[in-house]
Design a protein around this motif. Structure first.
Motif, PDB file in Angstrom:
ATOM      1  N   TYR B 341       0.841  -1.198   0.000  1.00 23.72           N
ATOM      2  CA  TYR B 341       0.000   0.000   0.000  1.00 23.72           C
ATOM      3  C   TYR B 341       0.880   1.254   0.000  1.00 23.72           C
ATOM      4  CZ  TYR B 341      -3.519   3.359   1.538  1.00 23.72           C
ATOM      5  OH  TYR B 341      -4.347   4.443   1.636  1.00 23.72           O
ATOM      6  N   HIS B 342       1.916   1.212   0.831  1.00 23.91           N
ATOM      7  CA  HIS B 342       2.817   2.359   0.946  1.00 23.91           C
ATOM      8  C   HIS B 342       3.532   2.608  -0.381  1.00 23.91           C
ATOM      9  CE1 HIS B 342       5.579   5.219   2.665  1.00 23.91           C
ATOM     10  NE2 HIS B 342       6.626   4.479   2.312  1.00 23.91           N
ATOM     11  N   GLU B 343       3.929   1.535  -1.042  1.00 26.86           N
ATOM     12  CA  GLU B 343       4.635   1.685  -2.311  1.00 26.86           C
ATOM     13  C   GLU B 343       3.723   2.252  -3.385  1.00 26.86           C
ATOM     14  OE1 GLU B 343       6.627  -1.956  -3.318  1.00 26.86           O
ATOM     15  OE2 GLU B 343       8.045  -1.624  -1.658  1.00 26.86           O
ATOM     16  N   GLU B 344       2.451   1.828  -3.358  1.00 22.15           N
ATOM     17  CA  GLU B 344       1.508   2.277  -4.379  1.00 22.15           C
ATOM     18  C   GLU B 344       1.184   3.766  -4.210  1.00 22.15           C
ATOM     19  OE1 GLU B 344      -1.980  -0.210  -4.834  1.00 22.15           O
ATOM     20  OE2 GLU B 344      -0.629  -1.945  -4.937  1.00 22.15           O
ATOM     21  N   ASN B 345       0.682   4.131  -3.038  1.00 20.25           N
ATOM     22  CA  ASN B 345       0.354   5.540  -2.828  1.00 20.25           C
ATOM     23  C   ASN B 345       1.136   6.085  -1.636  1.00 20.25           C
ATOM     24  OD1 ASN B 345      -1.234   3.506  -1.862  1.00 20.25           O
ATOM     25  ND2 ASN B 345      -3.154   4.628  -1.960  1.00 20.25           N
ATOM     26  N   GLU B 346       2.313   6.654  -1.986  1.00 22.58           N
ATOM     27  CA  GLU B 346       3.189   7.147  -0.939  1.00 22.58           C
ATOM     28  C   GLU B 346       2.646   8.442  -0.336  1.00 22.58           C
ATOM     29  OE1 GLU B 346       7.975   7.273  -0.895  1.00 22.58           O
ATOM     30  OE2 GLU B 346       7.003   5.901  -2.319  1.00 22.58           O
ATOM     31  N   SER B 347       2.394   8.451   0.941  1.00 25.03           N
ATOM     32  CA  SER B 347       1.868   9.639   1.619  1.00 25.03           C
ATOM     33  C   SER B 347       2.194   9.537   3.101  1.00 25.03           C
ATOM     34  CB  SER B 347       0.354   9.729   1.433  1.00 25.03           C
ATOM     35  OG  SER B 347      -0.271   8.682   2.138  1.00 25.03           O
ATOM     36  N   THR B 348       1.929  10.554   3.859  1.00 26.66           N
ATOM     37  CA  THR B 348       2.157  10.496   5.306  1.00 26.66           C
ATOM     38  C   THR B 348       1.282   9.409   5.905  1.00 26.66           C
ATOM     39  OG1 THR B 348       1.861  12.862   5.008  1.00 26.66           O
ATOM     40  CG2 THR B 348       2.682  12.111   7.157  1.00 26.66           C
ATOM     41  N   PHE B 349       0.039   9.334   5.421  1.00 25.18           N
ATOM     42  CA  PHE B 349      -0.888   8.335   5.939  1.00 25.18           C
ATOM     43  C   PHE B 349      -0.348   6.931   5.694  1.00 25.18           C
ATOM     44  CE2 PHE B 349      -4.444   5.425   5.071  1.00 25.18           C
ATOM     45  CZ  PHE B 349      -4.996   5.404   6.331  1.00 25.18           C
ATOM     46  N   SER B 350       0.142   6.708   4.488  1.00 25.27           N
ATOM     47  CA  SER B 350       0.612   5.363   4.140  1.00 25.27           C
ATOM     48  C   SER B 350       1.855   5.010   4.950  1.00 25.27           C
ATOM     49  CB  SER B 350       0.892   5.262   2.648  1.00 25.27           C
ATOM     50  OG  SER B 350       2.084   5.945   2.335  1.00 25.27           O
ATOM     51  N   SER B 351       2.715   6.001   5.217  1.00 23.37           N
ATOM     52  CA  SER B 351       3.909   5.675   5.997  1.00 23.37           C
ATOM     53  C   SER B 351       3.535   5.431   7.463  1.00 23.37           C
ATOM     54  CB  SER B 351       4.955   6.778   5.866  1.00 23.37           C
ATOM     55  OG  SER B 351       4.445   7.977   6.384  1.00 23.37           O
ATOM     56  N   LEU B 352       2.470   6.082   7.910  1.00 20.08           N
ATOM     57  CA  LEU B 352       1.973   5.773   9.253  1.00 20.08           C
ATOM     58  C   LEU B 352       1.376   4.379   9.277  1.00 20.08           C
ATOM     59  CD1 LEU B 352       0.290   9.032  10.609  1.00 20.08           C
ATOM     60  CD2 LEU B 352       2.231   7.779  11.582  1.00 20.08           C
ATOM     61  N   MET B 353       0.705   4.034   8.182  1.00 16.58           N
ATOM     62  CA  MET B 353       0.079   2.715   8.055  1.00 16.58           C
ATOM     63  C   MET B 353       1.101   1.588   8.209  1.00 16.58           C
ATOM     64  SD  MET B 353      -3.165   2.264   7.595  1.00 16.58           S
ATOM     65  CE  MET B 353      -3.423   0.844   6.523  1.00 16.58           C
ATOM     66  N   LEU B 354       2.360   1.901   7.851  1.00 16.11           N
ATOM     67  CA  LEU B 354       3.417   0.887   7.961  1.00 16.11           C
ATOM     68  C   LEU B 354       3.543   0.377   9.389  1.00 16.11           C
ATOM     69  CD1 LEU B 354       6.385   2.132   5.755  1.00 16.11           C
ATOM     70  CD2 LEU B 354       5.020   0.067   5.491  1.00 16.11           C
ATOM     71  N   PHE B 355       3.259   1.243  10.359  1.00 16.21           N
ATOM     72  CA  PHE B 355       3.418   0.840  11.761  1.00 16.21           C
ATOM     73  C   PHE B 355       2.210   0.070  12.296  1.00 16.21           C
ATOM     74  CE2 PHE B 355       6.409   4.306  11.356  1.00 16.21           C
ATOM     75  CZ  PHE B 355       7.521   3.783  11.986  1.00 16.21           C
ATOM     76  N   VAL B 356       1.060   0.221  11.574  1.00 14.37           N
ATOM     77  CA  VAL B 356      -0.176  -0.361  12.094  1.00 14.37           C
ATOM     78  C   VAL B 356      -0.064  -1.870  12.349  1.00 14.37           C
ATOM     79  CG1 VAL B 356      -2.609  -0.780  11.599  1.00 14.37           C
ATOM     80  CG2 VAL B 356      -1.635   1.472  11.230  1.00 14.37           C
ATOM     81  N   PRO B 357       0.438  -2.672  11.371  1.00 15.19           N
ATOM     82  CA  PRO B 357       0.487  -4.118  11.635  1.00 15.19           C
ATOM     83  C   PRO B 357       1.288  -4.461  12.881  1.00 15.19           C
ATOM     84  CG  PRO B 357       0.923  -3.669   9.330  1.00 15.19           C
ATOM     85  CD  PRO B 357       0.906  -2.336  10.016  1.00 15.19           C
ATOM     86  N   SER B 358       2.446  -3.811  13.054  1.00 14.76           N
ATOM     87  CA  SER B 358       3.269  -4.101  14.235  1.00 14.76           C
ATOM     88  C   SER B 358       2.511  -3.796  15.511  1.00 14.76           C
ATOM     89  CB  SER B 358       4.555  -3.261  14.204  1.00 14.76           C
ATOM     90  OG  SER B 358       5.324  -3.604  13.102  1.00 14.76           O
TER      91      SER B 358
END
Lengths: 633, 633
Positions: B341-358
């Motif tokens: 998701y982060h790779e597809e639409n790079e944004s602040t939200f998506s980079s925050l999303m990176l932490f969500v699974p952890s």
């Protein structure tokens, strides 16, 4: 207890000789007088309060003495050594004279309450505990120094005045034992309890282990037979067989601990308190104070001993191991050379030549084994261990490692360097079968034959000399003192240990090994029994609660066999055919399986309790009672 | 001893409250009367011969009682529990009242001969050993059945009449202890002997282990730092580091046994005889005869228990482990999805999303851990173990396995399935550091803060109510009875165990782990000390001679870490580059090295004696003396 000692009389009408003391010929009169006085003297005066009688020999020599003891003295001695006997309520308890009435089969006139082996053990213990008081030396031998508390008998032995002490056989009992042990054709269990009564716990435990081990091998043998008969070569069957073997060997070793606990509980040795160990006869050092007992005795620095072990013994053993490997390599060269020769000029001579390397190697190994054994004994003795037990452990470790390498190095080489499974199977079979046959011959049958010849000659000489009423005893003592001494169960266990190696290390290559092992052990029981009853002097009973360091040795072997079997299966062509492309996957799978098997083995060893539940309960009950008694005090 | 008991008076002028008994509010008068009578009654009448005083509360309730004992009573109790104290000749001996003069610092008027923790332990022991005689039930509570020999206190606890028993803090002593423990800024060893005097051996041993372990990690940390600083990536350096770590971990665990033996010898617990263990409070069964003690007590078939363990608990644990693995796989899927998701639409939200699974995974793990812990406690309790120790062992095993998987499964997956060393290093660092910070916060600081707030409120209320002379005691009891209960060292050891896993399992990938572990442990010492002194009720002292099952757990971890480190090194690109053609050779060499390391570890564990030589000597001396005493008898 003080009053009971005073009841004791050093004279008893029906003197029963139990132990023989053989002094050196020409021992001085004053020494003999002093020694017998000390043996007979009252406990309060530092004597052993036993009975002594000289044995009149045909040539008039008076260097052999018979030692016995009154019934009461033996009972008090049983308390002193901490003997454990069965009570009326079927529990096992430490015998004390004051509570004697509560013990099963006890009666003041029942002289069979203590077995003859127990009586002899008690006498040995009392003799060894005969200690110097204010004597500075053995009277008549100024060079044999004594100091307060030094065991007199040990000093007499080390200074050569005392040739040997050994217990007498009981001909009646021995005859009965022989009959029930190996006299009948009927197949059945060994009379372990009778063996224990006659020879003591250590030897009974060896025969118990031999029997148990034979039974434990039967499933392996039964499963192994179809592999030979139907010539199964499928890898899956081999995998199953090997897996079964590996887990089975853990099970049998764990179950043995339980069976051993049951047996030794009923023999009383599981509960017997370890006595304080005296320094072994050969131990030497400067006179000092033992920090444990506060007694004066030789002291030897533990650091010096460690240095000797790690800087001399360890390098020496490594060197020997290297040399043994070197000899093995020469053997393989010779073998190759013989093969080449045979191929070049095929003849009867050349085919006979094929056997020459093996024969030379076998002879060289035998010679090396003997020299090494001698060196190991010398080195371990030079390490100057204070305790007999630690001496034994160090000696066993040294001999074990060398024998392991000698026996299995060539097999390992064939398996993992030459990758020749056919040769491995052939070598394994040859080694196993020849070693078994040779062993049984050299260990029992040959000595038995020599012994028989010697006995005949002896008897003839005896008959021509005298016709006394006492003849039978004199004759018996004379016969027995010339018999060989049984040096303990070491060689017997070693044989079983190597056999276990043949069976388990390469079990997936040669499933028939277990069959041969079973067959060998059945005859081994008989030949060892023959050896004990006919060839050797009666040994002193040694109370023991387990097979000691051998349990560890067998367990180690079963761990090593997991590794070897996994590698062998991984190398087999059938398994390799399953992974035509990727040898890597194969190796990874083999490593994984190996680790799994090892883990299962350790978990199994951990989960199976070492003592059965009812024995645990009985031990807990005893502990609880002693705690309660302490509280009441 | 009989005469000494009669000297005892149940009344003493200076009553020192040691233990608090809190009964349920509204407990019937007759029950209280009966209980206090039993506590005060003479030993000969089946009482505990202690002193009891009701504590007058502000609201007029009389449900709190203080228990104390006379000096003489405590000395006799010390003998009954088998306390071991130091003698005048610096040896450790079991205390008996008759030989009291031979003990160091003993004087009839020295009331500090026994530490307060020891006195409280004695009182607890005496209270728990208060047994029903002919009572069929607790007076006033017909549903609370009694049978001859049943511990009254345990029945009171299980039927809810007794809310709790706890020992009182000694404010003066605690202040001194706090000062020398963590009050000074000066760096130094912990005052382990003082901790032991105040909190008992189990807790002192935990802090001793924590301190030892921290020191033992320092060499690893020191060697690990340059790897980080100079960014060393050479495989040979990693191999050296890993090899050092693996052998070092064996050495530290073996040396700990020796240090532990030295400490517990001087504390007397190494020599303390194990008392007969009573059934744990929750144990139930039909009334029968205990085969060990012969007493009437609930009996539960061991086969039923085995069935419950193997047919219910074991499958349940396996299921949980499987479920935990399943959750982990979902986490990795989520992680992948977030990355995509982060790779597809790079944004602040998506980079925050990176932490969500952890974050989700961490929360889920925490929830699972708690539910599982609850289930494990329920199951282990349902298995109905007779002894507290066996209950604890089964619970520890269950929790240990699950925690191990939860903490390390994802790391194993990253290392051996994804082969992503960078991610492994990153995850390891994140897990290690966050878990350490969270733990210290949740375990000590948060409770400390809550406790402080509560205390303030309490004080305010107290001050507004009364201004009695006895206020300080009432206030103290009221404060302490509301404090949390310390449930033993389990969680503390678990934390160290998992830390040891982070440090050793992947040590060759992340050499900095040891540095963080050392830093954490230094603060851990302080926060744990704070927790013990400020947050929790004072726990009863528990005599113990070693860290029990944790030794085994740490040793198992160090064996597993040999395997993981060998594989990790074998997988590293630098090592792979050395074997460009043949991966097979590489794997074989790795397997060989692994087996060698394991063999060296086992030999080292075998060769290093578990007890130092001088402790061995002292133990041998004691054994020798008791054997000699037995002979004299």
């Amino acid at each position: 207890m003080a009053e009971s000692w005073s009841f004791l009389d050093t004279f008893e009408a029906n003197f029963r000789p139990l132990v023989v003391i053989e002094l050196a010929k020409g021992t001085k009169e004053e020494t003999i007088k002093w020694l017998t006085k000390r043996i007979v003297d009252k406990k309060a005066n530092g004597g052993a309060q036993l009975l002594v009688k000289p044995l009149a020999m045909e040539n008039g020599d008076e260097n052999i003495y018979l030692v016995g003891a009154s019934h009461l003295r033996l009972l008090l001695g049983a308390e002193a050594v901490g003997l454990v006997k069965e009570c009326n309520d079927n529990s096992m308890r430490t015998f004390t004279y004051s509570s004697r009435k509560t013990f099963k089969d006890f009666a003041d006139d029942n002289h069979n309450f203590l077995t003859m082996a127990e009586c002899q053990y008690i006498i040995k213990h009392e003799l060894e505990n005969l200690r110097a008081k204010d004597e500075k030396m053995i009277p008549g031998y100024p060079q044999a120094k004594l100091y307060p508390g030094k065991s007199i008998v040990r000093r007499l032995l080390t200074s050569g005045i005392l040739v040997q002490i050994f217990p007498l056989h009981d001909r009646e009992e021995l005859k009965k034992l022989r009959h029930s042990w190996y006299g009948r054709v009927k197949v059945g269990y060994q009379p372990l309890d009778e063996i224990r009564c006659y020879f003591g716990e250590t030897i009974a435990l060896y025969f118990g282990f031999l029997e148990y081990f034979t039974f434990a091998l039967i499933p392996m043998a039964v499963i192994g037979i179809p592999y030979y008969v139907f010539a199964w070569e499928d890898y899956d069957k081999y995998v199953m067989f090997a897996t079964f073997n590996l887990l089975w060997s853990t099970v049998i070793l764990e179950v043995w601990k339980r069976i051993c606990a049951i047996m030794t509980y009923h023999w009383g040795t599981l509960l017997m308190k370890r006595q304080f160990e005296e320094p072994r006869p050969g131990f030497h050092g400067v006179l000092g104070i033992n920090p444990v007992t506060g007694r004066e005795e030789p002291v030897y620095s533990s650091i010096k001993r460690q240095l000797r072990i790690y800087l001399v013994s360890l390098p020496f053993v490594c060197l020997c191991l290297y040399f043994s490997l070197y000899v093995m390599m020469i053997y393989f060269d010779l073998e190759q050379w013989a093969l080449d020769y045979h191929e070049e000029n095929e003849s009867t001579f050349s085919s006979l030549m094929l056997f020459v390397p093996s024969i030379i190697y076998a002879v060289v190994i035998e010679i090396m084994n003997r020299i090494y054994r001698y060196a190991a004994e010398f080195l371990t003795s030079w390490e100057n261990h204070r305790l007999e037990s630690s001496y034994q452990n160090h000696l066993i470790l040294k001999v074990l490692v060398f024998n392991f390498l000698n026996c299995f190095a060539s097999l390992f080489y064939i398996a993992f360097v030459l990758f020749d499974m056919k040769l491995l199977r052939q070598s394994l079979a040859t080694l196993l079968i020849t070693s078994q046959i040779l062993n049984q011959f050299a260990e029992s049958l040959l000595p038995y034959w020599l012994q028989k010849r010697h006995k005949k000659r002896m008897k003839k000489r005896m008959c021509s000399l005298k016709t006394d009423t006492d003849l039978s005893l004199v004759e018996q003592v004379n016969l027995e003192k010339e018999m060989g001494t049984y040096f303990g169960t070491f060689d017997d266990y070693l044989e079983l240990f190597l056999q276990f190696g043949y069976v388990s290390l390469f079990s997936c290559v040669y499933p028939l090994a277990a069959v041969f092992a079973v067959l060998n052990n059945i005859t081994e029981i008989y030949s060892d029994a023959l050896k004990m009853c006919r060839v050797y002097k009666r040994p002193f009973a040694e109370p023991t609660a387990n097979i000691g360091v051998w349990q560890l040795a067998f367990e180690t072997m079963s761990v090593i066999s997991v590794v070897t079997n996994c590698i062998l299966i991984g190398m087999s062509p059938q398994v390799n055919a399953l992974f035509p492309d990727s040898k890597m996957d194969l190796i990874l799978i083999v490593a994984l399986v190996e680790h799994l098997l090892l883990a299962i083995k350790f978990i199994m060893a951990f989960v199976i309790p070492d003592k059965p539940r009812d024995i645990q309960m009985k031990l807990a009950k005893l502990e609880f009672e002693s705690l309660e008694a302490l509280k009441q005090q």
